[in-house]
Write a protein that holds these residues in place. Structure first.
Motif, PDB file in Angstrom:
ATOM      1  N   PRO A   1       0.720  -1.154   0.208  1.00 57.45           N
ATOM      2  CA  PRO A   1       0.098  -0.086  -0.129  1.00 57.45           C
ATOM      3  C   PRO A   1       0.762   1.363  -0.007  1.00 57.45           C
ATOM      4  O   PRO A   1       0.086   2.171  -0.191  1.00 57.45           O
ATOM      5  N   GLU A   2       1.931   1.151   0.477  1.00 58.39           N
ATOM      6  CA  GLU A   2       2.762   2.340   0.398  1.00 58.39           C
ATOM      7  C   GLU A   2       3.340   2.906  -1.041  1.00 58.39           C
ATOM      8  O   GLU A   2       3.832   3.897  -1.283  1.00 58.39           O
ATOM      9  N   SER A   3       3.199   1.812  -1.915  1.00 58.95           N
ATOM     10  CA  SER A   3       3.698   1.831  -3.421  1.00 58.95           C
ATOM     11  C   SER A   3       2.549   1.805  -4.487  1.00 58.95           C
ATOM     12  O   SER A   3       2.569   2.530  -5.474  1.00 58.95           O
ATOM     13  N   PHE A   4       1.357   1.404  -4.067  1.00 55.73           N
ATOM     14  CA  PHE A   4       0.190   1.131  -4.907  1.00 55.73           C
ATOM     15  C   PHE A   4      -1.234   1.416  -4.108  1.00 55.73           C
ATOM     16  O   PHE A   4      -1.165   1.194  -3.172  1.00 55.73           O
TER      17      PHE A   4
ATOM     18  N   GLY B   1      -1.632   7.878 -11.661  1.00 50.36           N
ATOM     19  CA  GLY B   1      -0.503   6.764 -11.562  1.00 50.36           C
ATOM     20  C   GLY B   1      -0.630   5.675 -12.606  1.00 50.36           C
ATOM     21  O   GLY B   1       0.077   4.507 -12.226  1.00 50.36           O
ATOM     22  N   ALA B   2      -1.618   5.557 -13.465  1.00 53.48           N
ATOM     23  CA  ALA B   2      -1.519   4.475 -14.434  1.00 53.48           C
ATOM     24  C   ALA B   2      -0.649   4.807 -15.714  1.00 53.48           C
ATOM     25  O   ALA B   2      -1.008   4.760 -16.906  1.00 53.48           O
TER      26      ALA B   2
ATOM     27  N   THR C   1       0.120   3.231  -9.402  1.00 55.17           N
ATOM     28  CA  THR C   1       1.513   3.608  -9.076  1.00 55.17           C
ATOM     29  C   THR C   1       1.378   4.724  -8.008  1.00 55.17           C
ATOM     30  O   THR C   1       0.589   5.907  -8.551  1.00 55.17           O
ATOM     31  N   ARG C   2       1.678   4.889  -6.861  1.00 56.02           N
ATOM     32  CA  ARG C   2       1.778   6.253  -6.145  1.00 56.02           C
ATOM     33  C   ARG C   2       3.023   6.971  -6.455  1.00 56.02           C
ATOM     34  O   ARG C   2       4.165   6.676  -6.438  1.00 56.02           O
TER      35      ARG C   2
ATOM     36  N   PHE D   1       2.986   0.412 -12.613  1.00 54.25           N
ATOM     37  CA  PHE D   1       1.346   0.193 -12.533  1.00 54.25           C
ATOM     38  C   PHE D   1       1.007  -1.087 -13.275  1.00 54.25           C
ATOM     39  O   PHE D   1       1.584  -1.647 -14.485  1.00 54.25           O
ATOM     40  N   VAL D   2      -0.066  -1.667 -12.833  1.00 51.47           N
ATOM     41  CA  VAL D   2      -0.882  -2.746 -13.374  1.00 51.47           C
ATOM     42  C   VAL D   2      -2.168  -2.562 -13.946  1.00 51.47           C
ATOM     43  O   VAL D   2      -2.829  -1.972 -13.118  1.00 51.47           O
ATOM     44  N   ARG D   3      -2.274  -2.802 -15.262  1.00 50.97           N
ATOM     45  CA  ARG D   3      -3.888  -2.682 -15.723  1.00 50.97           C
ATOM     46  C   ARG D   3      -4.130  -3.963 -16.510  1.00 50.97           C
ATOM     47  O   ARG D   3      -3.468  -4.663 -17.384  1.00 50.97           O
ATOM     48  N   ASN D   4      -5.118  -4.731 -15.545  1.00 53.63           N
ATOM     49  CA  ASN D   4      -5.333  -6.358 -16.211  1.00 53.63           C
ATOM     50  C   ASN D   4      -6.931  -5.940 -16.263  1.00 53.63           C
ATOM     51  O   ASN D   4      -7.781  -5.411 -15.701  1.00 53.63           O
ATOM     52  N   HIS D   5      -7.355  -6.609 -17.571  1.00 59.03           N
ATOM     53  CA  HIS D   5      -8.813  -6.743 -17.607  1.00 59.03           C
ATOM     54  C   HIS D   5      -9.297  -7.925 -16.694  1.00 59.03           C
ATOM     55  O   HIS D   5     -10.511  -7.892 -16.193  1.00 59.03           O
TER      56      HIS D   5
END
Length: 419
Positions: free
Chosen positions: A65-68, A174-175, A77-78, A95-99
């Protein structure tokens, strides 16, 4: 004519062909696509199960949670986590973008299939041309620094800054991430597969699970590219920042389409259709087009290039001590070219100062910058950053509304407090 003008003309032509029923819509009938378009603003998405994944989390790597910021199957991403990390985003912070969920695939079993009537002597249902992982790595490699950014990055600011409600993942800024990608040119692979002079579109398809939206199974994620772009700067990437591509970022091989919306850079690519006619999928008809009062009734052409943005490497709501000198850091980027200027305001937009740039302006990546600040007056204030790129585009005060909240490009107001 410049590349952007070529893309605009091509996309207008594609849109006319689709509206006239002259293009191929992969996996969805024209009538169903029109129904989906009418329901776009209210559609909700549910991931189907992925048999390749046994873990409970949809993401493989740790997302502390301190990073994302965890957002369902996604992780944002923070920006404060990027402070001091250098030009390239570390893989662990990307960052992670998943469907759906990240599939865990074995490179030794992976194959890339190329098929379609845009290949010489190979009808659409004929025997495909196949490449294994080692086959790709044996081809001449290319290394390119480029950002990948979700088209919805900044979406939440339509609501927080403009009072406009939009559906979808409520990304702040952050995306997005920049990496050094290594792989093979898609152009080289297409030519080795027997590219025909009749080809006009190529459509990569991922190996992640099928996707359901509004009760409709849309199949695996796929999105066509015009041949001109595919032959220009697109990579089939197998390394990220000097390491084998991580699972969450497309292992073993992903598509990288520099400066375009992230959905074009298909992860876990498994096959590519090469077509002699324009191709359409839900990801360039139902999704990733602009609808709203400022746009045509039937929507715009499919989204291609990203817009322009800026972000501070700073936590939202950060506190500062009056009288203590600070150095504010941030990054700005644009899909239209390199960032050549950034202006910063520390008083909510009354006074602006030019920031110092720490990178040479380059296309496809961001420019880091800094500005000194000694806060004097206690109380809340807002930090603002406005970027200008080599194409002469600057961030506006207000983003033009669209119903799905794509391409937010307005100056973002970053709240802080002086004590």
């Amino acid at each position: 004519m410049c590349a952007a003008q070529h893309e605009i003309a091509y996309d207008r032509h594609r849109l006319r062909q689709w509206l006239d029923g002259e293009a191929k819509a992969d996996g969805v009938t024209r009538r169903r696509l029109l129904t989906l378009l009418a329901a776009t603003a209210t559609a909700t998405a549910l991931p189907m199960g992925n048999p390749a994944r046994a873990a409970d989390s949809p993401i493989v790597k740790p997302t502390p949670p301190e990073s994302f910021i965890q957002r369902g199957t996604n992780a944002e991403t923070r920006w404060e986590a990027l402070n001091g990390t250098g030009h390239h985003t570390p893989n662990a912070l990307f960052f992670v973008r998943n469907h759906t969920a990240t599939p865990v695939l074995d490179a030794t079993d992976w194959r890339l299939r190329l098929w379609g009537d845009g290949l010489r002597g190979r009808p659409a249902e004929g025997k495909p041309v196949e490449f294994g992982y080692d086959d790709l790595r044996a081809l001449p490699s290319v290394t390119r620094t480029a950002f990948v950014e979700c088209a919805g990055n900044g979406r939440s600011h339509y609501a927080t800054q403009q009072g406009q409600t939009v559906p979808g993942t409520p990304w702040t800024l952050g995306a997005v991430g920049v990496a050094r990608w290594r792989g093979v040119r898609l152009a080289d692979v297409l030519r080795r597969a027997g590219l025909s002079s009749c080809a006009v579109d190529v459509q990569p398809r991922g190996l992640d699970a099928e996707y359901v939206s509004g009760g409709e199974n849309l199949g695996r994620v796929r999105r066509p590219l015009p041949l001109a772009k595919a032959l220009d700067d697109v990579l089939l990437a197998y390394e990220m920042n000097g390491e084998p591509l991580p699972y969450d970022h497309g292992h073993p091989v992903r598509v990288l389409v520099p400066s375009w919306v992230g959905i074009a850079s298909i992860k876990w690519v498994g096959d590519i259709e090469v077509s002699a006619q324009p191709l359409y999928s839900p990801w360039n008809t139902t999704f990733y087009r602009l609808f709203g009062p400022a746009y045509p009734q039937d929507g715009t052409a499919p989204l291609t290039r990203q817009t322009i943005k800026s972000a501070f490497e700073l936590k939202s709501g950060a506190t500062f001590t009056a009288g203590e000198r600070q150095v504010l850091h941030g990054r700005s980027w644009s899909g239209a070219g390199g960032v050549v200027r950034v202006d910063v305001s520390t008083d909510g937009g009354t006074i602006w100062r030019r920031a110092r740039l720490h990178d040479r302006p380059r296309s496809d990546t961001w420019t880091r910058w800094s500005v000194p600040w000694t806060p004097r007056t206690p109380g809340p204030t807002q930090l603002l950053a406005r970027a200008t790129d080599t194409a002469g585009r600057s961030q506006p005060d207000t983003a033009v509304f669209n119903t799905q909240g794509y391409l937010f490009n307005a100056v973002v107001r970053h709240p802080v407090t002086v004590l």
